[in-house]
Scaffold this motif. Sequence first.
Motif, PDB file in Angstrom:
ATOM      1  N   ARG A  47      95.931  46.663  30.691  1.00 40.89           N
ATOM      2  CA  ARG A  47      95.569  48.079  30.542  1.00 40.89           C
ATOM      3  C   ARG A  47      96.008  48.909  31.744  1.00 40.89           C
ATOM      4  O   ARG A  47      96.590  49.983  31.596  1.00 40.89           O
ATOM      5  N   SER A  48      95.719  48.429  32.943  1.00 38.75           N
ATOM      6  CA  SER A  48      96.013  49.244  34.127  1.00 38.75           C
ATOM      7  C   SER A  48      97.515  49.347  34.395  1.00 38.75           C
ATOM      8  O   SER A  48      97.993  50.423  34.759  1.00 38.75           O
ATOM      9  N   SER A  49      98.254  48.270  34.208  1.00 37.88           N
ATOM     10  CA  SER A  49      99.704  48.346  34.449  1.00 37.88           C
ATOM     11  C   SER A  49     100.371  49.266  33.429  1.00 37.88           C
ATOM     12  O   SER A  49     101.238  50.073  33.782  1.00 37.88           O
ATOM     13  N   GLY A  50      99.953  49.178  32.186  1.00 38.25           N
ATOM     14  CA  GLY A  50     100.497  50.068  31.156  1.00 38.25           C
ATOM     15  C   GLY A  50     100.083  51.511  31.369  1.00 38.25           C
ATOM     16  O   GLY A  50     100.877  52.437  31.184  1.00 38.25           O
ATOM     17  N   SER A  51      98.851  51.713  31.809  1.00 37.85           N
ATOM     18  CA  SER A  51      98.349  53.066  32.034  1.00 37.85           C
ATOM     19  C   SER A  51      99.095  53.757  33.166  1.00 37.85           C
ATOM     20  O   SER A  51      99.333  54.968  33.109  1.00 37.85           O
ATOM     21  N   ALA A  75      98.282  57.534  38.159  1.00 37.33           N
ATOM     22  CA  ALA A  75      99.172  56.370  38.104  1.00 37.33           C
ATOM     23  C   ALA A  75      98.932  55.466  39.315  1.00 37.33           C
ATOM     24  O   ALA A  75      98.872  54.237  39.180  1.00 37.33           O
ATOM     25  N   VAL A  76      98.758  56.065  40.492  1.00 34.76           N
ATOM     26  CA  VAL A  76      98.483  55.278  41.705  1.00 34.76           C
ATOM     27  C   VAL A  76      97.160  54.541  41.570  1.00 34.76           C
ATOM     28  O   VAL A  76      97.057  53.356  41.927  1.00 34.76           O
ATOM     29  N   LYS A  77      96.159  55.217  41.044  1.00 33.27           N
ATOM     30  CA  LYS A  77      94.855  54.579  40.833  1.00 33.27           C
ATOM     31  C   LYS A  77      94.991  53.353  39.937  1.00 33.27           C
ATOM     32  O   LYS A  77      94.449  52.280  40.228  1.00 33.27           O
ATOM     33  N   GLU A  78      95.751  53.479  38.872  1.00 36.47           N
ATOM     34  CA  GLU A  78      95.953  52.359  37.945  1.00 36.47           C
ATOM     35  C   GLU A  78      96.779  51.246  38.589  1.00 36.47           C
ATOM     36  O   GLU A  78      96.537  50.060  38.341  1.00 36.47           O
ATOM     37  N   SER A  82      95.737  47.400  39.120  1.00 35.34           N
ATOM     38  CA  SER A  82      96.609  46.269  38.779  1.00 35.34           C
ATOM     39  C   SER A  82      96.738  45.319  39.959  1.00 35.34           C
ATOM     40  O   SER A  82      96.671  44.096  39.805  1.00 35.34           O
ATOM     41  N   ARG A  83      96.939  45.897  41.139  1.00 34.01           N
ATOM     42  CA  ARG A  83      97.052  45.080  42.353  1.00 34.01           C
ATOM     43  C   ARG A  83      95.801  44.236  42.553  1.00 34.01           C
ATOM     44  O   ARG A  83      95.876  43.043  42.877  1.00 34.01           O
ATOM     45  N   ASN A  84      94.641  44.844  42.318  1.00 32.66           N
ATOM     46  CA  ASN A  84      93.394  44.120  42.503  1.00 32.66           C
ATOM     47  C   ASN A  84      93.277  42.953  41.525  1.00 32.66           C
ATOM     48  O   ASN A  84      92.888  41.849  41.910  1.00 32.66           O
ATOM     49  N   SER A  85      93.622  43.180  40.270  1.00 37.58           N
ATOM     50  CA  SER A  85      93.588  42.089  39.282  1.00 37.58           C
ATOM     51  C   SER A  85      94.539  40.971  39.684  1.00 37.58           C
ATOM     52  O   SER A  85      94.200  39.785  39.590  1.00 37.58           O
ATOM     53  N   LEU A  86      95.733  41.335  40.140  1.00 37.21           N
ATOM     54  CA  LEU A  86      96.701  40.326  40.581  1.00 37.21           C
ATOM     55  C   LEU A  86      96.186  39.561  41.795  1.00 37.21           C
ATOM     56  O   LEU A  86      96.393  38.343  41.907  1.00 37.21           O
ATOM     57  N   LYS A  87      95.492  40.246  42.689  1.00 38.74           N
ATOM     58  CA  LYS A  87      94.920  39.571  43.854  1.00 38.74           C
ATOM     59  C   LYS A  87      93.839  38.572  43.437  1.00 38.74           C
ATOM     60  O   LYS A  87      93.710  37.506  44.043  1.00 38.74           O
ATOM     61  N   ILE A  88      93.086  38.927  42.423  1.00 37.22           N
ATOM     62  CA  ILE A  88      92.065  37.993  41.917  1.00 37.22           C
ATOM     63  C   ILE A  88      92.743  36.759  41.345  1.00 37.22           C
ATOM     64  O   ILE A  88      92.347  35.625  41.643  1.00 37.22           O
TER      65      ILE A  88
END
Length: 122
Positions: A47-51, A75-78, A82-88
């Motif tokens: 969702r966040s990367s697409g958003s 876009a930066v917020k999303e 995305s970065r946070n999900s990838l870090k998890i």
Amino acid sequence: MEENNVFNDKIFNFEDRLVRFAGECIFFTRNLNKSFENEYYKNQLIRSSGSSSLNFGEAQGTISNKDFVFKVSLAVKELKESRNSLKIFDYIKEGDENIRILLLKEVEELIAIASKMIMNKK
């Protein structure tokens, strides 16, 4: 790390880079193990990367600098989400390590580019 990866192909159009990032996040999530936790963060990442890509697309149709800054800020917020999900995923060592590293590097670059666009419009 792989020398031959999709991010080696330089794309100079920011929108196209966002689209590629969103697509590569989808490809990354397709190979994750099935678990409640992975499904949760996988859906967040998709969702966040697409958003981020969609919000930047909307920014290109804005009339004022203020509207442009607002949409690119979304876009930066999303991208940060995305970065946070990838870090998890990185923390729990889930998914292909090389791809995780490439996605984390790309999202950092995308955040930096979008943030610079915002600063240039202010």
